[in-house]
Structure formats: structure tokens, C-alpha cells
Design an enzyme around this catalytic site. Structure first.
Site, PDB file in Angstrom:
ATOM      1  N   ILE A 156      69.137  86.437   2.176  1.00 55.95           N
ATOM      2  CA  ILE A 156      70.232  86.467   3.122  1.00 55.95           C
ATOM      3  C   ILE A 156      71.488  86.858   2.340  1.00 55.95           C
ATOM      4  O   ILE A 156      71.713  86.375   1.233  1.00 55.95           O
ATOM      5  CB  ILE A 156      70.413  85.087   3.800  1.00 55.95           C
ATOM      6  CG1 ILE A 156      71.574  85.101   4.799  1.00 55.95           C
ATOM      7  CG2 ILE A 156      70.599  83.981   2.784  1.00 55.95           C
ATOM      8  CD1 ILE A 156      71.694  83.794   5.592  1.00 55.95           C
ATOM      9  N   SER A 157      72.298  87.733   2.888  1.00 58.77           N
ATOM     10  CA  SER A 157      73.469  88.242   2.167  1.00 58.77           C
ATOM     11  C   SER A 157      74.537  87.176   1.982  1.00 58.77           C
ATOM     12  O   SER A 157      74.626  86.214   2.752  1.00 58.77           O
ATOM     13  CB  SER A 157      74.085  89.428   2.913  1.00 58.77           C
ATOM     14  OG  SER A 157      73.250  90.546   2.827  1.00 58.77           O
ATOM     15  N   ALA A 158      75.366  87.379   0.990  1.00 59.65           N
ATOM     16  CA  ALA A 158      76.497  86.490   0.752  1.00 59.65           C
ATOM     17  C   ALA A 158      77.477  86.575   1.909  1.00 59.65           C
ATOM     18  O   ALA A 158      77.659  87.633   2.514  1.00 59.65           O
ATOM     19  CB  ALA A 158      77.180  86.871  -0.561  1.00 59.65           C
TER      20      ALA A 158
ATOM     21  N   THR B 167      70.535  91.148   5.841  1.00 58.99           N
ATOM     22  CA  THR B 167      70.097  92.057   4.798  1.00 58.99           C
ATOM     23  C   THR B 167      69.343  91.317   3.712  1.00 58.99           C
ATOM     24  O   THR B 167      69.280  90.103   3.677  1.00 58.99           O
ATOM     25  CB  THR B 167      71.308  92.732   4.142  1.00 58.99           C
ATOM     26  OG1 THR B 167      72.057  91.736   3.479  1.00 58.99           O
ATOM     27  CG2 THR B 167      72.167  93.390   5.188  1.00 58.99           C
TER      28      THR B 167
END
Length: 408
Positions: free
Chosen positions: A88-90, A2
Site C-alpha cells: 500500500i502506498s505511503a 498501488t
């Protein structure tokens, strides 16, 4: 993966980047050690229990999915830029959504929003086949090259409109949407197998909830899980929203913590809570509830945040206010780690503009008091993050009636 850019703020505001290894020292970084620490502290520490999901995180090399200059920050619970104004998502939110999807070895999974390819890489050892769609061509090509270089042979990737699904491979046992539609796209409902699961962050631009959907007799049965904050898949998706934010009149949502979400029992509109509890008390400064953060380990995250739309061309100054009380608050690993209400502004490229602004900080012990601070809005600002909590300090701090108003 995401592109929910907000998670990067968590590290910026709690000092994690400063405390981390220097980027220039990349050749001597022990990625495996860093990855295991992240899994222990953030994934397991955040409440993820699925052993297969945990094992996938221990083996997946997140640093391979970010640019080389940022690899030293790969294993903090934060997002990182991947190009094309996306991130980039955590790790924790990836782990949480993956666990809720309940991946099984024989599953055929559809992922909407490839991004860096990290979510697909996490799913790869957990399921039989992953089909992933990315609408931004440059990101899709880069992710595809990365996944092939790392030999993820059970991931198929295409570039296109993910909300249309991938009908030639339907139906899917599971669908995971790693961007935020206002409503569940109908094509995805059609392509979900009877009895299948779909996990989607749904809602307005800054007030979203992760929903778990199960398909029963052709219809979706929903379960609200917890608040979250994702950005839409494209600008077109944002433009098509029925309810849109008003950046000329920014407002804090649920600033008195009266509205709760899902089985998590977390306040709606507030995200990525750590070491926080909601306290019911009719004598609170506003309403019947407030939030309290407690921490005994210097430097450990104890916070939550909210995103707001704000246009610096129309709004030149904001007045932030909150009620706060504290008990035995001491600095964390440095004198900068103290409770506060912190504000960070971002431009339309999701780059920080201006310094972090604060209301506070506070220390020691005191009863409820109102704190107010006027903060200048950079002209290039289009969004901001407000962040409350102990932020690495120890002791206990409580907040109520967090608010903002336009003054100029």
C-alpha cells in the site's frame, strides 16, 4: 492502492518504526489520534492544501487496509505489504496525487491499480463514483471485500488489465493511475472525457515523474509535477519496457543534482524530499549545484532517496562515495539519528536482505570532504535504496556527487 514498495524505507531508515507503538499493543492504539498526527505532520506538513482531500484523510481508516500485525504502523508515511509481493502506498503520495486530480462531487473517476483499495476509499467521499481495476486476482478480491465491509457503496471494482480501461463506463471525468507505465496507455486517453484530468507516474523503471495530463481537443497536454518512484502493475508490464535497468552495472542517476524536474524544482531521480533545498554554487565539488538538508526539530524527517537495480549474483561489492559538508550537526532523538548515506538491499520478493549499510555517519561542522565506503552485496539482492539526509539529526548537511561503482 498501488504497490510502490519503496516508501517503507523512509520509516525504516529514519527510525520511525522503532519509535512507534509496539504491534502487540494493538488493542490500545488510538487510531484516530495517530491518523490526525499523520495528517498534520505528513499531509499538511508536506504541502497538501485541498481541504476536502485533507478531510478525507482524517476520516479514512488506513489501518483497515493492512494486515492486523502491521496496524500499529498504519499512520506513518510509509508503505506496508499487502500480499502478492505488493504494498500500500505511503499516505503523502496518495494525498498529493489526489489533490492534483482535483476531485469534484459529480466526478466519475477511473482508478488503475486497486491494490489494497485505500486510494479508492480516499476518493469515495470526494466524487460521485469510483471505478477501480486490479490485475492481481487475490488482491482484487481482498480489496473488494474490504471496501464492501467498510460500506463504500460508490466504488465498483473489477479484476482485469487496467491499461485497457473500463470502456462500458467511459468517458471518465478523471483517471488516476497508481502504477508506472513507460507511456500513457492509449485506451486510457480514449476513455478520458474532453477537458478531463489524468494523473500518471511515467518514465523509466527508477526515474519517473508524476505527470498531470489534461485532455484538450482530443489530445493530452502534459505538466510535469515532481519525481516519484512506483513499480509497474505486473511483471509483464516491466518486461515490456523499452528502456530497462542493468542490475549488473548499477548507477546513481543525477548524483550531482544538476537535472531538475517539473514545477516542483526537485532533482530528477530523487524522491520524497523533506526539508531539502537545491543550492546553486559554481564552487561546488561537482557541477554547479548541490543539495542541503536543514532541520531544527530532533527526529523530524529530512532526507531523500533513490532506487537502484542490483543483482547480487553478478555484483558482489559496491563502492559508494559522496562529497559531504556539515554545520552544527547534532544527533536527533537518539545517537543513531545522524546524517549518512544509507544503503538497504531487497530480494525479488521485496524483502530486506542483510543489514542497513552506511557511509558515515557525520556530526559537528566541517567543510567539503569526500567519503568512500565499500559495501558487500547480498547474493539474494535484486534492488537497493540509497538514502541521504539528516535522518532525524539537527543542523545542516550538504551532499554532492553521490556515486556508486562496481568493485567486485
Amino acid at each position: 492502492m498501488t504497490r510502490c514498495f519503496w516508501f517503507a524505507i523512509l520509516a525504516l531508515l529514519t527510525g520511525l518504526i522503532v519509535a512507534g507503538p509496539a504491534v502487540a499493543a494493538e488493542p490500545v492504539l488510538n487510531y484516530e489520534q495517530m491518523r490526525n498526527r499523520m495528517v498534520d505532520d505528513e499531509i499538511i506538513g508536506g504541502g497538501v492544501k485541498n481541504e476536502r482531500v485533507i478531510a478525507a484523510f482524517r476520516k479514512t481508516m488506513r489501518h483497515e487496509f493492512v494486515q492486523s500485525s502491521l496496524r500499529g504502523q498504519s499512520y506513518y508515511d510509509m508503505s506496508l505489504p499487502i500480499g502478492e509481493k505488493q504494498t500500500i502506498s505511503a499516505p503523502f503520495v496518495v494525498a498529493f496525487m489526489t489533490e492534483q486530480l482535483d476531485p469534484q462531487p459529480d466526478d466519475k473517476v477511473l482508478e488503475i491499480g486497486t491494490g489494497s483499495g485505500f486510494q479508492a476509499a480516499i476518493l469515495s467521499p470526494l466524487v460521485k463514483q469510483v471505478y477501480s481495476i486490479e490485475i492481481v486476482e487475490a488482491l482484487g478480491k481482498k480489496a473488494d471485500a474490504t471496501l464492501k465491509r467498510l460500506k463504500y457503496t460508490n466504488i465498483a471494482l473489477k479484476i482485469g488489465d487496467g491499461y485497457q480501461g473500463w470502456p462500458e463506463f467511459a468517458p471518465f471525468d478523471k483517471i488516476i493511475v497508481t502504477c508506472s507505465p513507460e507511456k500513457v496507455p492509449p485506451k486510457l486517453v480514449e476513455q478520458l472525457k474532453e477537458g478531463g484530468r489524468m494523473i500518471v507516474p511515467v518514465g523509466e523503471r527508477y526515474q519517473q515523474i508524476i505527470y498531470l495530463f489534461k485532455k484538450e481537443k482530443g489530445k493530452l497536454v502534459s505538466e510535469a509535477l515532481r519525481p516519484t518512484l512506483f513499480v509497474p502493475m505486473t511483471g509483464e508490464a516491466e518486461g515490456g519496457r523499452v528502456v530497462k535497468p542493468d542490475p549488473a552495472h548499477p548507477k546513481v542517476y543525477n548524483g550531482s543534482f544538476e537535472e531538475m524536474a517539473g514545477k516542483s524544482g526537485e532533482p530528477v531521480g530523487w524522491y520524497y524530499q523533506r526539508q531539502m533545498k537545491v543550492v546553486e554554487d559554481k564552487s561546488s565539488p561537482n557541477g554547479n549545484q548541490y543539495v542541503t538538508f536543514t532541520n531544527s526539530d530532533p527526529g523530524r524527517a529530512s532526507r531523500m532517496l533513490q532506487g537502484l537495480a542490483v543483482d547480487g549474483r553478478k555484483v558482489h561489492e559496491l563502492e559508494f562515495s559522496t562529497y559531504v559538508k556539515a554545520t552544527n550537526v547534532l544527533p536527533g532523538q537518539s545517537n543513531k539519528e545522524l546524517p549518512m548515506l544509507s544503503v538497504t538491499f531487497y530480494d525479488d520478493n521485496r524483502q530486506q536482505v542483510g543489514p542497513h549499510e552506511i557511509v558515515g555517519p557525520w556530526h559537528g561542522s566541517f567543510e567539503w570532504k569526500k567519503e568512500v565506503e565499500k559495501i558487500r552485496v547480498p547474493i539474494s539482492a535484486r534492488e537497493c535504496i540509497i538514502h541521504i539526509g539528516l535522518l532525524g539529526a539537527t543542523g545542516e548537511v550538504s551532499f554532492d556527487n553521490v556515486d556508486v561503482r562496481v568493485t567486485k
